[in-house]
Design an enzyme around this catalytic site. Structure first.
Site, PDB file in Angstrom:
ATOM      1  N   GLY A  46       0.869  -1.168   0.000  1.00  0.00           N
ATOM      2  CA  GLY A  46       0.000   0.000   0.000  1.00  0.00           C
ATOM      3  C   GLY A  46       0.899   1.209   0.000  1.00  0.00           C
ATOM      4  CB  CYS A  75       5.296  -3.869  -1.324  1.00  0.00           C
ATOM      5  SG  CYS A  75       5.824  -2.581  -2.452  1.00  0.00           S
ATOM      6  CG  HIS A 159       2.868  -6.350  -4.489  1.00  0.00           C
ATOM      7  ND1 HIS A 159       2.002  -5.888  -3.522  1.00  0.00           N
ATOM      8  CD2 HIS A 159       3.631  -5.298  -4.846  1.00  0.00           C
ATOM      9  CE1 HIS A 159       2.226  -4.606  -3.309  1.00  0.00           C
ATOM     10  NE2 HIS A 159       3.209  -4.218  -4.102  1.00  0.00           N
ATOM     11  CD  GLU A 161       0.238  -8.826  -2.366  1.00  0.00           C
ATOM     12  OE1 GLU A 161       1.319  -9.455  -2.242  1.00  0.00           O
ATOM     13  OE2 GLU A 161       0.182  -7.593  -2.470  1.00  0.00           O
TER      14      GLU A 161
HETATM   15  N1  GLN Z   1       5.894   2.957  -2.694  1.00  0.00           N
HETATM   16  C1  GLN Z   1       5.135   2.508  -1.584  1.00  0.00           C
HETATM   17  C2  GLN Z   1       5.683   3.077  -0.278  1.00  0.00           C
HETATM   18  O1  GLN Z   1       6.706   3.645  -0.254  1.00  0.00           O
HETATM   19  C3  GLN Z   1       5.093   1.009  -1.524  1.00  0.00           C
HETATM   20  C4  GLN Z   1       4.418   0.481  -2.750  1.00  0.00           C
HETATM   21  C5  GLN Z   1       3.665  -0.791  -2.552  1.00  0.00           C
HETATM   22  O2  GLN Z   1       3.401  -1.245  -1.437  1.00  0.00           O
HETATM   23  N2  GLN Z   1       3.261  -1.336  -3.657  1.00  0.00           N
HETATM   24  O3  GLN Z   1       5.072   2.937   0.739  1.00  0.00           O
END
Ligand code: GLN
Length: 184
Positions: A46, A75, A159, A161
């Site tokens: 996220g 992520c 990811h 998932e």
């Molecule tokens: N770029 C997001 C961040 O820095 C992470 C991206 C992702 O979870 N897909 O929080």
């Protein structure tokens, strides 16, 4: 196995589907008391700044810091768990450090001890800069760690998932099973 999925923001539903597929029961977590009695926790992707703000607002940051079972972070979840945030995984990561052009990409990864390639979906992914002594690298991309394990904490910069491949979640559920058998 009842596995919490942090559901304040991000792609928690895909993790829930994956957990269900593997026979675990996902439980959405938005408040600290919802962590009670869970066997593990997933911190999804996220936006990590939003995660940190909302977690602080609800008191989830402290609650997750003291949560003892295994945790899988993907992520933004990897960022949230690193040395500079909740401090649960002994890694240091750089947000959005793959650069603008290649900010989002897919690549076949080599999983430790496994011949079959693992498709990694990277979306504005964090880049692992430092791993502590006790950290085990489970997969690399171009010589850099992208899936690592620090004891009961497993973090991925991609990811798992978002593909059909269940191996990363299986690794995590193995860690959950292991922790449960130690407790029993
Ligand atoms: N770029 C997001 C961040 O820095 C992470 C991206 C992702 O979870 N897909 O929080």
């Amino acid at each position: 196995m009842r596995i919490g999925v942090l559901a304040v923001q991000g792609n928690f539903r895909e993790h829930e589907a994956m957990l269900r597929r593997l026979g675990a029961e996902p439980v959405e977590v938005r408040k600290p008391d919802e962590l009670a009695g869970l066997d593990g926790l997933v911190v999804p992707g996220g936006e990590s700044t939003t995660f940190m703000r909302l977690m602080k607002l609800y008191g989830l940051d402290e609650a997750i810091r003291t949560f003892e079972p295994p945790i899988l972070g993907t992520c933004a979840g990897m960022i949230v768990l690193d040395r500079n945030h909740l401090g649960l995984a002994d890694v240091e990561v750089d947000r959005n450090a793959y650069g603008r052009q290649v900010a989002s990409f897919e690549a076949d990864l080599r999983l430790a001890g496994d011949e079959r390639p693992l498709r990694g979906v990277f979306i504005r992914a964090p880049r692992v800069r430092v791993t502590g002594d006790g950290v085990e690298v489970l997969a690399e991309h171009e010589g850099e760690p992208v899936l690592v394990r620090d004891g009961r904490i497993i973090v991925a910069s991609f990811h798992p998932e978002l593909t059909d491949d269940t191996r990363v979640h299986e690794l995590f559920l193995d860690a959950v099973r292991e922790a449960l058998s130690v407790r029993a």
